[in-house]
Design an enzyme around this catalytic site. Structure first.
Site, PDB file in Angstrom:
ATOM      1  N   ASN A  34     -37.551 -19.930   5.380  1.00 19.65           N
ATOM      2  CA  ASN A  34     -37.654 -18.742   4.205  1.00 19.65           C
ATOM      3  C   ASN A  34     -37.477 -18.969   2.857  1.00 19.65           C
ATOM      4  O   ASN A  34     -36.444 -19.298   2.548  1.00 19.65           O
ATOM      5  CB  ASN A  34     -36.629 -17.595   4.813  1.00 19.65           C
ATOM      6  CG  ASN A  34     -36.756 -16.339   4.040  1.00 19.65           C
ATOM      7  OD1 ASN A  34     -37.511 -15.932   3.068  1.00 19.65           O
ATOM      8  ND2 ASN A  34     -35.697 -15.563   4.081  1.00 19.65           N
ATOM      9  N   TRP A  35     -38.588 -19.039   2.258  1.00 16.88           N
ATOM     10  CA  TRP A  35     -38.422 -19.588   0.758  1.00 16.88           C
ATOM     11  C   TRP A  35     -38.074 -18.618  -0.076  1.00 16.88           C
ATOM     12  O   TRP A  35     -37.649 -18.660  -1.169  1.00 16.88           O
ATOM     13  CB  TRP A  35     -39.821 -20.153   0.287  1.00 16.88           C
ATOM     14  CG  TRP A  35     -39.841 -21.649   0.754  1.00 16.88           C
ATOM     15  CD1 TRP A  35     -39.367 -22.176   1.822  1.00 16.88           C
ATOM     16  CD2 TRP A  35     -41.089 -22.576   0.346  1.00 16.88           C
ATOM     17  NE1 TRP A  35     -39.943 -23.586   1.893  1.00 16.88           N
ATOM     18  CE2 TRP A  35     -40.920 -23.495   1.294  1.00 16.88           C
ATOM     19  CE3 TRP A  35     -42.091 -22.186  -0.571  1.00 16.88           C
ATOM     20  CZ2 TRP A  35     -42.033 -24.753   1.054  1.00 16.88           C
ATOM     21  CZ3 TRP A  35     -42.939 -23.352  -0.713  1.00 16.88           C
ATOM     22  CH2 TRP A  35     -42.883 -24.391   0.146  1.00 16.88           C
ATOM     23  N   LYS A  36     -37.875 -17.357   0.402  1.00 19.10           N
ATOM     24  CA  LYS A  36     -37.417 -16.260  -0.457  1.00 19.10           C
ATOM     25  C   LYS A  36     -38.087 -16.222  -1.722  1.00 19.10           C
ATOM     26  O   LYS A  36     -39.326 -16.580  -1.642  1.00 19.10           O
ATOM     27  CB  LYS A  36     -35.899 -16.245  -0.795  1.00 19.10           C
ATOM     28  CG  LYS A  36     -35.175 -16.409   0.654  1.00 19.10           C
ATOM     29  CD  LYS A  36     -33.708 -16.263   0.406  1.00 19.10           C
ATOM     30  CE  LYS A  36     -33.121 -16.317   1.730  1.00 19.10           C
ATOM     31  NZ  LYS A  36     -31.636 -16.209   1.922  1.00 19.10           N
ATOM     32  N   GLU A  81     -31.581  -9.166   2.911  1.00 17.84           N
ATOM     33  CA  GLU A  81     -31.501  -8.963   1.448  1.00 17.84           C
ATOM     34  C   GLU A  81     -32.474  -7.778   1.181  1.00 17.84           C
ATOM     35  O   GLU A  81     -32.499  -6.918   0.253  1.00 17.84           O
ATOM     36  CB  GLU A  81     -32.162 -10.074   0.781  1.00 17.84           C
ATOM     37  CG  GLU A  81     -30.969 -11.195   0.886  1.00 17.84           C
ATOM     38  CD  GLU A  81     -31.609 -12.752   0.925  1.00 17.84           C
ATOM     39  OE1 GLU A  81     -33.054 -13.028   0.572  1.00 17.84           O
ATOM     40  OE2 GLU A  81     -30.830 -13.564   1.073  1.00 17.84           O
ATOM     41  N   GLU A 115     -28.582 -13.004  11.919  1.00 23.95           N
ATOM     42  CA  GLU A 115     -28.224 -13.742  10.389  1.00 23.95           C
ATOM     43  C   GLU A 115     -26.945 -12.804  10.153  1.00 23.95           C
ATOM     44  O   GLU A 115     -27.031 -11.827   9.348  1.00 23.95           O
ATOM     45  CB  GLU A 115     -29.333 -13.457   9.383  1.00 23.95           C
ATOM     46  CG  GLU A 115     -30.737 -14.200   9.993  1.00 23.95           C
ATOM     47  CD  GLU A 115     -31.391 -14.674   8.558  1.00 23.95           C
ATOM     48  OE1 GLU A 115     -31.403 -15.926   8.367  1.00 23.95           O
ATOM     49  OE2 GLU A 115     -31.720 -13.811   7.758  1.00 23.95           O
ATOM     50  N   GLY A 142     -32.995 -20.670   5.026  1.00 22.00           N
ATOM     51  CA  GLY A 142     -33.418 -20.475   3.754  1.00 22.00           C
ATOM     52  C   GLY A 142     -33.332 -21.612   2.793  1.00 22.00           C
ATOM     53  O   GLY A 142     -34.217 -22.495   2.949  1.00 22.00           O
TER      54      GLY A 142
HETATM   55  P1  PGA Z   1     -29.725 -19.613   3.997  1.00 15.06           P
HETATM   56  O1  PGA Z   1     -30.634 -18.115   4.125  1.00 15.06           O
HETATM   57  O2  PGA Z   1     -30.082 -20.537   5.222  1.00 15.06           O
HETATM   58  O3  PGA Z   1     -29.967 -20.167   2.491  1.00 15.06           O
HETATM   59  O4  PGA Z   1     -28.436 -19.135   4.434  1.00 15.06           O
HETATM   60  C1  PGA Z   1     -31.006 -17.813   5.543  1.00 15.06           C
HETATM   61  C2  PGA Z   1     -31.897 -16.435   5.470  1.00 15.06           C
HETATM   62  O5  PGA Z   1     -31.614 -15.552   4.532  1.00 15.06           O
HETATM   63  O6  PGA Z   1     -32.721 -16.492   6.075  1.00 15.06           O
END
Ligand code: PGA
Length: 246
Positions: free
Chosen positions: A9-11, A93, A159, A224
């Site tokens: 997940n590159w956000k 988020e 998560e 992420g």
């Molecule tokens: P993170 O994010 O691996 O940076 O903790 C995971 C996610 O939000 O899917």
């Protein structure tokens, strides 16, 4: 073990140059039992698909609407049109910072399923709920609401919010216990004949991936930060692949 799933997940990260650099470094022997996908921001889906033909692409969100006067929205049908295999729905988020409610998430899930893109439903408790021992209650309520009208074709990502981007990870035992609870809840909601894959997410990296993949109820990871660099994402993929061969 039948299959493992690894979703990056590159956000809100990425650029054409970053995709180019990632694809130049990416070298991983495909394993048919390991499904790998990356979820970049919408506007890089096509570029990533072309640059990494061995991987699937995933979106980070979708609209509840099929089409129409909804400025800024992207429909699940558009994702299918682009060859997108998965869509993340209900990421914490989006719940926390974009006001997504359980009801909206259930609608997004339905929109994705009816368009034919597999949703990855995210659930997970906040730190205060974990400290109060209420994590099962919170996650069960999220599942009941989201899955009330759901079809069986989905993945679930557990998560814990306190582990996302914080460097804190659920211990393998915490992840495994929660996944076991989720599995039972999902089978009572959707029927036990469907084996819904349950992924863990929250600060997964090359160091902790082995122990997480070794858990019997962990069917993969939603990653992420560690998915942004090809080297760390490849190391996690390698760890998943090694686990499949045991
Ligand atoms: P993170 O994010 O691996 O940076 O903790 C995971 C996610 O939000 O899917």
């Amino acid at each position: 073990m039948t299959n493992l799933y690894l979703i990056g997940n590159w956000k809100q990260h990425g650029s054409r140059a970053a995709i180019q650099a990632f694809s130049e470094q990416w070298s991983f022997d495909p394993n048919p039992q390991l499904r790998i996908a990356i979820a970049p921001p919408f506007l890089y889906l096509q570029a990533l698909r072309e640059a990494l033909p061995d991987c699937h692409v995933a979106a980070q969100d979708c609209s509840v609407h099929a089409q129409g006067a909804h400025t800024g929205e992207v429909s699940a049908d558009m994702l299918v049109d682009l060859g997108c295999q998965y869509v993340i729905v209900g990421h914490s988020e989006r719940r926390q910072y974009h006001g997504e409610t359980d009801a909206l998430i259930a609608e997004k899930l339905a929109a994705a399923q009816s368009a034919g893109v597999t949703p990855i439903l995210c659930v997970g408790e906040q730190q205060a709920a974990r400290e109060a021992g209420k994590q099962d209650e919170v996650v069960r309520a999220q599942l009941r609401s989201a899955l009330a009208t759901s079809q069986p074709n989905l993945l679930i990502a557990y998560e814990p919010v306190w582990a996302i981007g914080t460097g804190l990870t659920a211990t393998p035992a915490q992840a495994n216990d929660m996944h076991d609870m989720i599995r039972q809840e999902v089978s009572s909601l959707l029927g036990s004949s469907h084996a819904t894959p349950i992924l863990y997410g929250g600060s997964v990296n090359a160091e902790n991936a082995d122990a997480l993949f070794a858990c019997p109820h962990v069917d993969g990871a939603l990653v992420g930060g560690a998915s942004l660099e090809a080297a760390s994402f490849m190391a996690i993929a390698q760890s998943a692949s090694n686990n499949l061969s045991h």
